[in-house]
Design an enzyme around this catalytic site. Structure first.
Site, short mmCIF file in Angstrom:
data_model
loop_
_atom_site.label_atom_id
_atom_site.label_comp_id
_atom_site.label_asym_id
_atom_site.label_seq_id
_atom_site.Cartn_x
_atom_site.Cartn_y
_atom_site.Cartn_z
CD1 TRP A 176 -2.82 1.30 0.52
CD2 TRP A 176 -2.20 1.42 2.66
NE1 TRP A 176 -3.20 2.39 1.08
CE2 TRP A 176 -2.65 2.89 2.28
CE3 TRP A 176 -1.61 1.61 3.47
CZ2 TRP A 176 -3.04 3.30 3.14
CZ3 TRP A 176 -2.18 2.05 4.94
CH2 TRP A 176 -3.18 3.56 4.11
CE LYS B 32 -9.86 0.69 4.15
NZ LYS B 32 -9.79 1.83 2.68
CG ASP C 285 -1.71 -2.64 7.57
OD1 ASP C 285 -2.80 -2.24 8.53
OD2 ASP C 285 -1.60 -1.56 7.08
C1 LIG Z 1 -3.37 -1.67 3.78
C2 LIG Z 1 -4.02 -0.99 4.55
N1 LIG Z 1 -3.69 -0.35 5.48
C3 LIG Z 1 -3.93 0.81 6.73
C4 LIG Z 1 -4.89 1.44 6.23
C5 LIG Z 1 -5.16 2.31 7.10
O1 LIG Z 1 -6.89 2.68 6.97
P1 LIG Z 1 -7.60 3.72 8.07
O2 LIG Z 1 -6.28 4.71 8.57
O3 LIG Z 1 -8.61 4.45 6.92
O4 LIG Z 1 -8.42 3.16 8.63
C6 LIG Z 1 -5.34 1.18 4.50
C7 LIG Z 1 -6.77 2.34 4.29
O5 LIG Z 1 -6.33 1.86 3.10
C8 LIG Z 1 -5.59 -0.08 3.79
O6 LIG Z 1 -5.30 -0.21 2.98
#
Ligand SMILES: Cc1ncc(COP(=O)(O)O)c(C=O)c1O
Length: 396
Positions: free
Chosen positions: A130, A246, A211
């Site tokens: 990511w 999500k 993660d």
């Molecule tokens: C792989 C991954 N890790 C962490 C996150 C963190 O998401 P958030 O900070 O919106 O909770 C995302 C969000 O797209 C993600 O795709």
């Protein structure tokens, strides 16, 4: 003062959203930003969340500060969800945790903690990973290295190459693993592959940094936690960044959890004080609202059941969309076999087409997704799938 700052290129994914909004083609399709969408293209508030909001409105009596640690009910509920209710690790008091502002906040707190342990620590991330992992972890001051993960030519995980690299990782290095629904590729390790990762983690004594941002979107809430639980139950130390954006649909409320599994409960207490002080030094305390909603949902049996069924519905819908896309591509004469899309998990798929083809489909057919060929599966629906398939086939 500020004129010394260099000009920064716009964030590619946000730039893509802006270009999509400006496009006047009535048949435009947005497969860019990673948010769940329903058949009408909306990202609705889950019904379990709406009910929890009503309950919170009736019961909340103060807006005074919470603590840097966050809501303890939320933390306990999330740990049970992630680790399993009867996790031996929870029973042995080896988990330090704080509520964090989203998964991003959790990733950053844990990265800061790693710097406090060893400012020379290397963090190995999957190639690709990511995009935001790099600034979140790198800006804390950690060095980033890559291990091979995905082969676009065969649309599959390069597991042997990944293991070969992990076998050379040094003691004390950190290896970032996606708990499930790998972003951006949608290609997940099998349970047998997780078993092998555990063995190499034991052998090399690296620290797994897991993660988990899409729990429940792959195969199920417990099924998706296989790798996470395996490593946590069999290694002395693991760190976990979880997101509720999500699976609870709480994107803008910024809800996440940073957890540290320590060797013993004495170290747990030290780690707990450290992450609280890190939180205090960055944003003082997490936003309360979203964590309070998750706490209500996880603690109330009826609401919890309703939420589980909503997660199941989102997951099953995305599986159906994958199948619909593969079928439509085939029926529209695709020269490329896209059946691998059916095996990928969660919200994303790598279509494994070239950046030139991605740009062509955007320019000629108003289909928007990033150059890597990552598509948000939830952006597909009954109405647009045929248009999408035809557009893709035309650029192959
Ligand atoms: C792989 C991954 N890790 C962490 C996150 C963190 O998401 P958030 O900070 O919106 O909770 C995302 C969000 O797209 C993600 O795709």
């Amino acid at each position: 003062m500020f004129e010394v700052l260099p000009h920064l290129a716009p964030d590619p994914i946000l730039g893509l959203s802006a270009a999509y909004r400006e496009d006047t083609n009535p048949n435009k399709i947005d497969l860019g930003v990673g948010v769940y969408k329903d058949e009408q293209g909306n990202t609705p508030i889950l019904s379990s969340v709406a009910k929890a909001q009503k309950m919170l409105l009736e019961t909340e009596t103060s807006k005074t500060y919470i603590t840097p640690q966050g809501n303890q009910g939320f933390i306990d509920g999330m740990l049970s969800l992630l680790l399993g209710k009867s996790s031996p690790v929870l029973l042995s008091d080896r988990v330090a945790a704080v509520q964090a502002p989203g998964g991003c906040g959790a990733l950053r707190i844990l990265s800061e903690l790693l710097v406090r342990c060893n400012d020379n620590a290397k963090v190995w991330v999957s190639d690709p990973t990511w995009a935001n992992h790099i600034p979140l972890i790198g800006s804390a001051g950690l060095k980033i290295e890559k291990y091979p993960y995905f082969d676009k030519a065969t649309a599959s995980i390069r597991f042997d190459a990944m293991m070969e690299t992990l076998r050379q990782v040094e003691k004390g290095d950190v290896v970032l693993l996606h708990g499930c629904c790998h972003n951006p590729t949608g290609a997940d390790l099998t349970n047998a592959q997780w078993d092998e990762v555990l063995e190499v983690a034991k052998e090399r004594e690296f620290l797994p940094f897991i993660d988990v941002a899409y729990l429940g979107f792959g195969e199920g809430l417990d099924e998706d936690a296989y790798g996470l639980r395996l490593l946590i139950e069999n290694l002395p130390e693991v760190i976990v960044a979880a997101s509720c954006s999500k699976n609870f649909g709480l994107y803008r409320e910024r809800v996440g959890l940073a957890a540290i599994i320590t060797e013993d409960s004495k170290t747990r207490n030290i780690a707990q004080a450290q992450i609280q002080s890190i939180a205090r030094g960055i944003y003082s305390m997490p936003p309360s609202y979203g964590g309070a909603l998750v706490d209500i949902i996880l603690a109330d049996e009826a609401l919890n059941n309703e939420w589980v069924s909503e997660v199941n519905d989102m997951r099953e819908r995305m599986k159906t969309l994958r199948a619909m896309l593969v079928k439509n591509l085939h029926e529209n004469g695709s020269p490329k076999d896209f059946s691998f899309v059916n095996d990928q998990k969660g919200m994303f798929s790598f279509l494994c087409i070239t950046p030139e083809q991605v740009r062509e489909v955007r320019e000629k057919h108003s289909v928007y997704f990033v150059d890597s060929s990552r598509v948000n599966i939830a952006g597909i629906n009954q109405q647009n799938v045929e248009t999408l398939a035809k557009a893709l086939v035309s650029v192959l």
